[in-house]
Design a protein around this motif. Structure first.
Motif, PDB file in Angstrom:
ATOM      1  N   GLU A   1       0.851  -1.183   0.000  1.00 31.34           N
ATOM      2  CA  GLU A   1       0.000   0.000   0.000  1.00 31.34           C
ATOM      3  C   GLU A   1       0.893   1.241   0.000  1.00 31.34           C
ATOM      4  OE1 GLU A   1      -2.644  -0.210   3.345  1.00 31.34           O
ATOM      5  OE2 GLU A   1      -4.216  -1.153   2.137  1.00 31.34           O
ATOM      6  N   PRO A   2       0.421   2.363  -0.549  1.00 30.71           N
ATOM      7  CA  PRO A   2       1.240   3.582  -0.549  1.00 30.71           C
ATOM      8  C   PRO A   2       1.509   4.070   0.875  1.00 30.71           C
ATOM      9  CG  PRO A   2      -0.577   3.755  -2.112  1.00 30.71           C
ATOM     10  CD  PRO A   2      -0.843   2.548  -1.273  1.00 30.71           C
ATOM     11  N   LEU A   3       2.681   4.625   1.062  1.00 30.52           N
ATOM     12  CA  LEU A   3       3.095   5.199   2.340  1.00 30.52           C
ATOM     13  C   LEU A   3       3.391   6.675   2.110  1.00 30.52           C
ATOM     14  CD1 LEU A   3       3.829   4.496   5.323  1.00 30.52           C
ATOM     15  CD2 LEU A   3       6.166   4.130   4.535  1.00 30.52           C
ATOM     16  N   ALA A   4       2.765   7.554   2.895  1.00 30.11           N
ATOM     17  CA  ALA A   4       2.916   8.991   2.683  1.00 30.11           C
ATOM     18  C   ALA A   4       4.316   9.467   3.071  1.00 30.11           C
ATOM     19  CB  ALA A   4       1.874   9.766   3.491  1.00 30.11           C
ATOM     20  N   LEU A   5       4.895  10.324   2.223  1.00 32.86           N
ATOM     21  CA  LEU A   5       6.199  10.932   2.484  1.00 32.86           C
ATOM     22  C   LEU A   5       6.228  12.318   1.856  1.00 32.86           C
ATOM     23  CD1 LEU A   5       8.923   8.187   1.813  1.00 32.86           C
ATOM     24  CD2 LEU A   5       8.523   9.389   3.961  1.00 32.86           C
ATOM     25  N   PRO A   6       6.684  13.340   2.585  1.00 34.12           N
ATOM     26  CA  PRO A   6       6.883  14.643   1.951  1.00 34.12           C
ATOM     27  C   PRO A   6       7.932  14.549   0.853  1.00 34.12           C
ATOM     28  CG  PRO A   6       6.977  14.799   4.359  1.00 34.12           C
ATOM     29  CD  PRO A   6       7.010  13.342   4.015  1.00 34.12           C
ATOM     30  N   GLY A   7       7.845  15.419  -0.136  1.00 28.93           N
ATOM     31  CA  GLY A   7       8.827  15.415  -1.214  1.00 28.93           C
ATOM     32  C   GLY A   7      10.244  15.543  -0.684  1.00 28.93           C
ATOM     33  N   GLY A   8      11.180  14.767  -1.251  1.00 35.30           N
ATOM     34  CA  GLY A   8      12.565  14.834  -0.806  1.00 35.30           C
ATOM     35  C   GLY A   8      13.330  13.588  -1.199  1.00 35.30           C
ATOM     36  N   ASN A   9      14.557  13.497  -0.732  1.00 34.88           N
ATOM     37  CA  ASN A   9      15.445  12.369  -1.021  1.00 34.88           C
ATOM     38  C   ASN A   9      15.582  11.509   0.234  1.00 34.88           C
ATOM     39  OD1 ASN A   9      16.115  13.167  -3.743  1.00 34.88           O
ATOM     40  ND2 ASN A   9      17.366  14.785  -2.848  1.00 34.88           N
ATOM     41  N   TYR A  10      15.455  10.199   0.050  1.00 34.60           N
ATOM     42  CA  TYR A  10      15.392   9.280   1.182  1.00 34.60           C
ATOM     43  C   TYR A  10      16.265   8.054   0.938  1.00 34.60           C
ATOM     44  CZ  TYR A  10      11.224  11.984   2.440  1.00 34.60           C
ATOM     45  OH  TYR A  10      10.361  12.988   2.767  1.00 34.60           O
ATOM     46  N   GLU A  11      16.398   7.252   2.012  1.00 36.58           N
ATOM     47  CA  GLU A  11      17.051   5.953   1.930  1.00 36.58           C
ATOM     48  C   GLU A  11      16.203   4.931   2.668  1.00 36.58           C
ATOM     49  OE1 GLU A  11      21.822   6.830   1.704  1.00 36.58           O
ATOM     50  OE2 GLU A  11      20.888   6.741   3.680  1.00 36.58           O
ATOM     51  N   LEU A  12      16.014   3.776   2.035  1.00 30.77           N
ATOM     52  CA  LEU A  12      15.358   2.633   2.672  1.00 30.77           C
ATOM     53  C   LEU A  12      16.426   1.852   3.414  1.00 30.77           C
ATOM     54  CD1 LEU A  12      12.803   0.797   2.936  1.00 30.77           C
ATOM     55  CD2 LEU A  12      13.593  -0.349   0.850  1.00 30.77           C
ATOM     56  N   THR A  13      16.278   1.704   4.736  1.00 30.21           N
ATOM     57  CA  THR A  13      17.339   1.101   5.545  1.00 30.21           C
ATOM     58  C   THR A  13      16.972  -0.258   6.129  1.00 30.21           C
ATOM     59  OG1 THR A  13      16.584   2.362   7.481  1.00 30.21           O
ATOM     60  CG2 THR A  13      18.330   3.338   6.124  1.00 30.21           C
ATOM     61  N   ASP A  14      15.681  -0.566   6.280  1.00 32.21           N
ATOM     62  CA  ASP A  14      15.222  -1.877   6.727  1.00 32.21           C
ATOM     63  C   ASP A  14      14.069  -2.305   5.835  1.00 32.21           C
ATOM     64  OD1 ASP A  14      16.905  -2.184   9.067  1.00 32.21           O
ATOM     65  OD2 ASP A  14      15.579  -0.808  10.121  1.00 32.21           O
ATOM     66  N   PHE A  15      14.014  -3.610   5.479  1.00 31.94           N
ATOM     67  CA  PHE A  15      12.886  -4.121   4.701  1.00 31.94           C
ATOM     68  C   PHE A  15      12.681  -5.576   5.063  1.00 31.94           C
ATOM     69  CE2 PHE A  15      10.410  -5.501   1.079  1.00 31.94           C
ATOM     70  CZ  PHE A  15       9.609  -4.394   0.818  1.00 31.94           C
ATOM     71  N   LEU A  16      11.631  -5.839   5.840  1.00 28.89           N
ATOM     72  CA  LEU A  16      11.295  -7.181   6.301  1.00 28.89           C
ATOM     73  C   LEU A  16       9.889  -7.530   5.841  1.00 28.89           C
ATOM     74  CD1 LEU A  16      12.531  -6.841  10.005  1.00 28.89           C
ATOM     75  CD2 LEU A  16      13.797  -7.821   8.080  1.00 28.89           C
ATOM     76  N   VAL A  17       9.680  -8.779   5.417  1.00 27.86           N
ATOM     77  CA  VAL A  17       8.370  -9.251   4.981  1.00 27.86           C
ATOM     78  C   VAL A  17       7.882 -10.276   5.994  1.00 27.86           C
ATOM     79  CG1 VAL A  17       7.044 -10.359   3.145  1.00 27.86           C
ATOM     80  CG2 VAL A  17       9.009  -8.904   2.571  1.00 27.86           C
ATOM     81  N   SER A  18       6.673 -10.047   6.536  1.00 26.22           N
ATOM     82  CA  SER A  18       6.119 -10.970   7.522  1.00 26.22           C
ATOM     83  C   SER A  18       4.825 -11.576   7.006  1.00 26.22           C
ATOM     84  CB  SER A  18       5.861 -10.248   8.852  1.00 26.22           C
ATOM     85  OG  SER A  18       4.737  -9.390   8.733  1.00 26.22           O
ATOM     86  N   ASN A  19       4.502 -12.753   7.521  1.00 22.81           N
ATOM     87  CA  ASN A  19       3.223 -13.363   7.194  1.00 22.81           C
ATOM     88  C   ASN A  19       2.141 -12.820   8.128  1.00 22.81           C
ATOM     89  OD1 ASN A  19       3.614 -14.697   9.638  1.00 22.81           O
ATOM     90  ND2 ASN A  19       4.363 -16.569   8.659  1.00 22.81           N
ATOM     91  N   ALA A  20       0.937 -13.342   8.023  1.00 22.48           N
ATOM     92  CA  ALA A  20      -0.194 -12.800   8.781  1.00 22.48           C
ATOM     93  C   ALA A  20      -0.015 -12.947  10.285  1.00 22.48           C
ATOM     94  CB  ALA A  20      -1.489 -13.475   8.333  1.00 22.48           C
ATOM     95  N   THR A  21       0.806 -13.895  10.733  1.00 22.87           N
ATOM     96  CA  THR A  21       1.014 -14.089  12.171  1.00 22.87           C
ATOM     97  C   THR A  21       2.187 -13.281  12.704  1.00 22.87           C
ATOM     98  OG1 THR A  21       2.419 -16.022  11.770  1.00 22.87           O
ATOM     99  CG2 THR A  21       0.043 -16.405  12.042  1.00 22.87           C
ATOM    100  N   GLY A  22       2.849 -12.541  11.834  1.00 22.13           N
ATOM    101  CA  GLY A  22       3.930 -11.675  12.286  1.00 22.13           C
ATOM    102  C   GLY A  22       5.312 -12.295  12.207  1.00 22.13           C
ATOM    103  N   ASP A  23       5.434 -13.482  11.624  1.00 23.54           N
ATOM    104  CA  ASP A  23       6.746 -14.111  11.471  1.00 23.54           C
ATOM    105  C   ASP A  23       7.438 -13.560  10.233  1.00 23.54           C
ATOM    106  OD1 ASP A  23       6.310 -15.848  13.667  1.00 23.54           O
ATOM    107  OD2 ASP A  23       5.114 -17.161  12.384  1.00 23.54           O
ATOM    108  N   VAL A  24       8.680 -13.125  10.388  1.00 26.51           N
ATOM    109  CA  VAL A  24       9.445 -12.603   9.258  1.00 26.51           C
ATOM    110  C   VAL A  24       9.898 -13.764   8.386  1.00 26.51           C
ATOM    111  CG1 VAL A  24      11.541 -11.383   8.568  1.00 26.51           C
ATOM    112  CG2 VAL A  24      10.180 -10.533  10.483  1.00 26.51           C
ATOM    113  N   VAL A  25       9.521 -13.739   7.111  1.00 27.79           N
ATOM    114  CA  VAL A  25       9.835 -14.837   6.197  1.00 27.79           C
ATOM    115  C   VAL A  25      10.767 -14.412   5.061  1.00 27.79           C
ATOM    116  CG1 VAL A  25       7.778 -16.188   6.706  1.00 27.79           C
ATOM    117  CG2 VAL A  25       7.657 -14.378   4.994  1.00 27.79           C
ATOM    118  N   TYR A  26      10.866 -13.120   4.804  1.00 27.90           N
ATOM    119  CA  TYR A  26      11.784 -12.596   3.794  1.00 27.90           C
ATOM    120  C   TYR A  26      12.428 -11.331   4.335  1.00 27.90           C
ATOM    121  CZ  TYR A  26       9.604 -15.675   0.326  1.00 27.90           C
ATOM    122  OH  TYR A  26       9.141 -16.760  -0.365  1.00 27.90           O
TER     123      TYR A  26
END
Length: 476
Positions: A87-112
């Motif tokens: 889903e879209p995530l709101a951010l003001p215009g600017g330059n950014y860095e993505l520093t963490d990216f975890l994928v969890s299933n419906a129960t909250g377990d990180v799988v990727y």
């Protein structure tokens, strides 16, 4: 002559003062993420297609300056054919860095997870974290992120301390923020914070709609909701969570913002402590009765002041950072504003709430900004010294007879040509003489910013020769 003229200008404003006007706050942009699987096979044979409804990503995002915007923020994943997109995530215009990216299933377990640079798993993806990206105001950006199955790997092999995430099962309350507009009230985008004893538990840029506010909290705990919108007074409300929920009874908390003078303070530090206060000043027109002003300094400090004529405000911040400052009260009494002597720099100046301004001075202001003074028809004096402001126009400012743009690096020539053309046409229409236009380049060579078009140079010549305007540096 350049430096002397600026110092003379600032000194004279200390006796008389300065001001400006901005347009509507920019609508934040949005970022969404698309997922693709890395080359490492999951030991159980699972693929991204195995994710069921209720999967989420947890992302951490920071500005390129290092300021954290989101920390392990949960974002819902949507299945689009064989692909997954957030889903879209709101951010003001600017330059950014993505520093963490975890994928969890419906129960909250990180799988990727997406590996970080320097980790054991970094070689399994083409672009390990951090990943740089840009967002434009009122725009939608998309970042493709490659993930690797966690399997039996340790978090350290991906560059993480832990794969644990907090799953919030439901939003604690809903929030609707409104601002005044020509038609009455309209939804407003807002940056919302929930703070507990100085610790920020929730920080999100929310779009202009009713939003869910979810954070890991104690129903009996006491929290403070802080709402920041450029050009509006900071909203603060301290609440006990269960009492607020009982009050709302399932309805959204509705907040109507009040227009205010706002800017971002970026104080400097020398050593462990701030040695000088960050300050600015305003003045009122003659005959104005004593008027209260409330200043929210953006770090939890809120002060009230009274004065009929001249005010200089100062505040010591405990740490460097970006602080949203708002000044509210009877701002129609303010004739002049100066943000030129701070122990630091300023950014995002919005003075829409000051209808009687005749003069503005900004120095050491932010980078890449625009300034809208098109509705401020009473403005007579504008000083922008050593700023990063790149666009403004004066076509609706016929009284403007003092403009200084000294030491502004990379000011666009097309914008400067337009400003000179509008100043020239105002002077001809109003027979305005003895104005001042200062356009010194920042290199100390007594040359002019630009280069200017032949038409603009001819207009400057006519202002100088026929209307007695002072042009600095004098090209004639």
């Amino acid at each position: 002559m350049k430096k002397l003229s600026w110092l003379f200008y600032v000194a004279s404003l200390a006796v008389t003062m300065v001001g400006c006007r901005e347009n509507e706050p920019a609508v934040p942009g949005e970022i969404r993420f698309t997922l693709s699987a890395g080359a490492v096979a999951d030991p159980a044979g699972r693929t991204l297609a195995s994710l069921r409804e209720g999967a989420s990503v947890y992302v951490s995002i920071r500005r390129v300056s290092g300021d954290e915007v989101y920390t392990l923020q949960q974002v819902t994943l949507l299945k689009m054919g064989d692909a997954y997109i957030s889903e879209p995530l709101a951010l003001p215009g600017g330059n950014y860095e993505l520093t963490d990216f975890l994928v969890s299933n419906a129960t909250g377990d990180v799988v990727y997870a997406t590996p970080k640079e320097g980790s054991d798993m970094a070689s399994w993806v083409d672009d390990p974290l951090p990943v740089a990206f840009a967002v434009s105001d009122d725009g939608l950006a998309q970042v493709d992120v490659e993930v690797v199955p966690v399997g039996f790997h340790m978090p350290e092999q991906f560059g993480y301390v832990s794969f644990r995430v907090n799953v919030v099962p439901y939003p604690f309350f809903k929030l609707s923020v409104f601002r005044p507009d020509s038609a009455g009230l309209a939804f407003s985008a807002v940056h919302a914070y929930v703070v507990e004893s100085g610790d920020t538990l929730y920080s999100r840029s929310l779009p202009a709609r009713t939003n869910d506010v979810a954070f890991s909290g104690n129903p009996e705990g006491t929290y403070t909701l802080v709402l920041n919108v450029p050009g509006h007074a900071t909203y603060r409300r301290t609440f006990v969570l269960q009492e607020l929920l009982a009050e709302l009874n399932g309805e959204p908390l509705q907040v109507t913002l009040v227009e205010a003078l706002t800017f971002t303070a970026l104080p400097y530090a020398t050593g462990p402590d701030i040695t000088e206060p960050y300050d600015f000043w305003i003045s009122m027109e003659a005959g104005v009765p004593q008027t209260p002003f409330t200043i929210d300094w953006g770090d939890g400090t809120v002060e009230q002041f009274y004065d009929p004529s001249y005010l200089q405000f100062g505040h010591r911040y405990s740490a460097v950072g970006r602080y949203h400052v708002s000044v509210s009260g009877d701002l129609a009494s303010v004739g002049r504003l100066g943000i030129v002597f701070p122990w630091g720099v300023n950014d995002d100046v919005v003075v829409r709430a000051l209808p009687e301004l005749i003069s503005l001075s900004l120095a050491w202001a932010g980078v890449g900004d625009s300034l809208d003074i098109s509705q401020n028809t009473k403005l007579e004096s504008l000083g922008l010294n050593s700023t990063g402001i790149r666009y403004f126009n004066v076509r609706n400012n016929p009284r403007l007879t003092y403009i200084e743009l000294s030491d502004n690096v990379d000011f666009p020539p097309a914008v400067l040509n337009e400003i000179i053309g509008d100043v020239y046409h105002h002077a001809v229409a109003r027979h305005t003489g003895e104005g001042w236009l200062e356009l010194d380049a920042p290199d100390g060579s007594e040359t002019m910013i630009g280069p200017l078009s032949a038409t603009a140079m001819d207009q400057l010549r006519q202002l100088h020769d026929e209307y007695g305007w002072t042009i600095v540096p004098d090209p004639f």
